[in-house]
Design a protein around this motif. Structure first.
Motif, PDB file in Angstrom:
ATOM      1  N   LEU A  99       0.832  -1.198   0.000  1.00 30.01           N
ATOM      2  CA  LEU A  99       0.000   0.000   0.000  1.00 30.01           C
ATOM      3  C   LEU A  99       0.864   1.245   0.000  1.00 30.01           C
ATOM      4  O   LEU A  99       1.927   1.272   0.629  1.00 30.01           O
ATOM      5  N   VAL A 100       0.386   2.291  -0.663  1.00 30.73           N
ATOM      6  CA  VAL A 100       0.965   3.623  -0.520  1.00 30.73           C
ATOM      7  C   VAL A 100      -0.034   4.414   0.307  1.00 30.73           C
ATOM      8  O   VAL A 100      -1.222   4.483  -0.028  1.00 30.73           O
TER       9      VAL A 100
ATOM     10  N   ARG B  10      -5.139  10.093   7.251  1.00 32.94           N
ATOM     11  CA  ARG B  10      -4.407   9.134   6.418  1.00 32.94           C
ATOM     12  C   ARG B  10      -5.332   8.548   5.364  1.00 32.94           C
ATOM     13  O   ARG B  10      -6.494   8.257   5.639  1.00 32.94           O
ATOM     14  N   TYR B  11      -4.779   8.383   4.167  1.00 33.57           N
ATOM     15  CA  TYR B  11      -5.539   7.881   3.031  1.00 33.57           C
ATOM     16  C   TYR B  11      -4.724   6.843   2.278  1.00 33.57           C
ATOM     17  O   TYR B  11      -3.518   7.005   2.123  1.00 33.57           O
ATOM     18  N   ARG B  12      -5.376   5.818   1.785  1.00 36.51           N
ATOM     19  CA  ARG B  12      -4.707   4.850   0.922  1.00 36.51           C
ATOM     20  C   ARG B  12      -4.702   5.418  -0.487  1.00 36.51           C
ATOM     21  O   ARG B  12      -5.752   5.725  -1.050  1.00 36.51           O
ATOM     22  N   VAL B  13      -3.527   5.576  -1.056  1.00 36.40           N
ATOM     23  CA  VAL B  13      -3.367   6.123  -2.401  1.00 36.40           C
ATOM     24  C   VAL B  13      -3.511   5.019  -3.439  1.00 36.40           C
ATOM     25  O   VAL B  13      -4.104   5.224  -4.489  1.00 36.40           O
TER      26      VAL B  13
ATOM     27  N   THR C 168       4.264  -5.190  -5.939  1.00 35.58           N
ATOM     28  CA  THR C 168       5.624  -5.258  -5.394  1.00 35.58           C
ATOM     29  C   THR C 168       5.955  -4.005  -4.609  1.00 35.58           C
ATOM     30  O   THR C 168       5.380  -2.928  -4.849  1.00 35.58           O
ATOM     31  N   LYS C 169       6.890  -4.156  -3.713  1.00 36.94           N
ATOM     32  CA  LYS C 169       7.352  -3.011  -2.928  1.00 36.94           C
ATOM     33  C   LYS C 169       8.010  -1.977  -3.840  1.00 36.94           C
ATOM     34  O   LYS C 169       7.854  -0.772  -3.641  1.00 36.94           O
ATOM     35  N   ALA C 170       8.724  -2.444  -4.857  1.00 34.41           N
ATOM     36  CA  ALA C 170       9.392  -1.529  -5.784  1.00 34.41           C
ATOM     37  C   ALA C 170       8.383  -0.640  -6.517  1.00 34.41           C
ATOM     38  O   ALA C 170       8.616   0.561  -6.687  1.00 34.41           O
ATOM     39  N   GLU C 171       7.261  -1.216  -6.940  1.00 37.62           N
ATOM     40  CA  GLU C 171       6.217  -0.427  -7.608  1.00 37.62           C
ATOM     41  C   GLU C 171       5.653   0.631  -6.663  1.00 37.62           C
ATOM     42  O   GLU C 171       5.452   1.779  -7.051  1.00 37.62           O
ATOM     43  N   ALA C 172       5.380   0.216  -5.429  1.00 35.63           N
ATOM     44  CA  ALA C 172       4.829   1.138  -4.433  1.00 35.63           C
ATOM     45  C   ALA C 172       5.824   2.253  -4.130  1.00 35.63           C
ATOM     46  O   ALA C 172       5.453   3.429  -4.045  1.00 35.63           O
ATOM     47  N   GLN C 173       7.090   1.897  -3.981  1.00 36.43           N
ATOM     48  CA  GLN C 173       8.111   2.905  -3.673  1.00 36.43           C
ATOM     49  C   GLN C 173       8.286   3.881  -4.832  1.00 36.43           C
ATOM     50  O   GLN C 173       8.492   5.073  -4.616  1.00 36.43           O
ATOM     51  N   LYS C 174       8.157   3.405  -6.045  1.00 33.39           N
ATOM     52  CA  LYS C 174       8.250   4.280  -7.212  1.00 33.39           C
ATOM     53  C   LYS C 174       7.146   5.334  -7.172  1.00 33.39           C
ATOM     54  O   LYS C 174       7.372   6.502  -7.487  1.00 33.39           O
ATOM     55  N   MET C 175       5.949   4.920  -6.771  1.00 39.97           N
ATOM     56  CA  MET C 175       4.840   5.865  -6.647  1.00 39.97           C
ATOM     57  C   MET C 175       5.124   6.886  -5.551  1.00 39.97           C
ATOM     58  O   MET C 175       4.905   8.089  -5.724  1.00 39.97           O
ATOM     59  N   VAL C 176       5.619   6.422  -4.400  1.00 40.13           N
ATOM     60  CA  VAL C 176       5.964   7.332  -3.299  1.00 40.13           C
ATOM     61  C   VAL C 176       6.988   8.352  -3.772  1.00 40.13           C
ATOM     62  O   VAL C 176       6.854   9.555  -3.521  1.00 40.13           O
ATOM     63  N   ASP C 177       8.006   7.886  -4.479  1.00 40.61           N
ATOM     64  CA  ASP C 177       9.057   8.776  -4.964  1.00 40.61           C
ATOM     65  C   ASP C 177       8.496   9.836  -5.910  1.00 40.61           C
ATOM     66  O   ASP C 177       8.931  10.989  -5.887  1.00 40.61           O
ATOM     67  N   SER C 178       7.513   9.460  -6.721  1.00 37.74           N
ATOM     68  CA  SER C 178       6.931  10.418  -7.658  1.00 37.74           C
ATOM     69  C   SER C 178       6.010  11.421  -6.962  1.00 37.74           C
ATOM     70  O   SER C 178       5.822  12.532  -7.454  1.00 37.74           O
TER      71      SER C 178
ATOM     72  N   LYS D  29       2.435  20.764   0.316  1.00 37.90           N
ATOM     73  CA  LYS D  29       3.153  21.005   1.563  1.00 37.90           C
ATOM     74  C   LYS D  29       2.671  20.056   2.639  1.00 37.90           C
ATOM     75  O   LYS D  29       1.492  19.706   2.701  1.00 37.90           O
ATOM     76  N   GLU D  30       3.576  19.628   3.464  1.00 38.82           N
ATOM     77  CA  GLU D  30       3.259  18.815   4.638  1.00 38.82           C
ATOM     78  C   GLU D  30       2.485  17.540   4.337  1.00 38.82           C
ATOM     79  O   GLU D  30       1.681  17.108   5.136  1.00 38.82           O
ATOM     80  N   LYS D  31       2.694  16.973   3.167  1.00 41.98           N
ATOM     81  CA  LYS D  31       2.078  15.680   2.884  1.00 41.98           C
ATOM     82  C   LYS D  31       3.161  14.626   2.969  1.00 41.98           C
ATOM     83  O   LYS D  31       4.247  14.787   2.433  1.00 41.98           O
ATOM     84  N   LEU D  32       2.869  13.564   3.646  1.00 45.42           N
ATOM     85  CA  LEU D  32       3.815  12.473   3.804  1.00 45.42           C
ATOM     86  C   LEU D  32       3.279  11.246   3.093  1.00 45.42           C
ATOM     87  O   LEU D  32       2.093  10.940   3.175  1.00 45.42           O
ATOM     88  N   TYR D  33       4.153  10.538   2.409  1.00 41.48           N
ATOM     89  CA  TYR D  33       3.788   9.297   1.726  1.00 41.48           C
ATOM     90  C   TYR D  33       4.723   8.196   2.183  1.00 41.48           C
ATOM     91  O   TYR D  33       5.905   8.428   2.395  1.00 41.48           O
ATOM     92  N   TRP D  34       4.203   6.980   2.334  1.00 39.06           N
ATOM     93  CA  TRP D  34       5.041   5.847   2.687  1.00 39.06           C
ATOM     94  C   TRP D  34       4.407   4.553   2.209  1.00 39.06           C
ATOM     95  O   TRP D  34       3.254   4.520   1.802  1.00 39.06           O
ATOM     96  N   VAL D  35       5.215   3.488   2.262  1.00 41.48           N
ATOM     97  CA  VAL D  35       4.793   2.160   1.828  1.00 41.48           C
ATOM     98  C   VAL D  35       4.533   1.300   3.056  1.00 41.48           C
ATOM     99  O   VAL D  35       5.304   1.328   4.011  1.00 41.48           O
TER     100      VAL D  35
END
Length: 60
Positions: free
Chosen positions: A11-12, A21-24, A29-39, A45-51
């Protein structure tokens, strides 16, 4: 075993300025989720994203 279902255990999650908190999205795969977080990181401002990974029984 293939029952026709797709497993998307990664999940992102987004947390906004107010702590909500919201599910994006869900990813295979973790790599796909992390790619989305990175983008998404750094937008606005002040938005946090994580896997996060769902547990085998479907919970976090």
């Amino acid at each position: 075993m293939n029952d026709g279902t797709v497993i998307l255990p990664w999940l992102v999650i987004r947390q906004d300025d107010n702590g909500n908190r919201y599910r994006v999205g869900r990813y295979a795969t973790k790599a796909e989720a992390q790619k989305m977080v990175d983008s998404l990181d750094g937008r606005g401002k002040e938005k946090l994203y994580w896997v996060e990974r769902l547990s085998p029984n479907g919970g976090r």
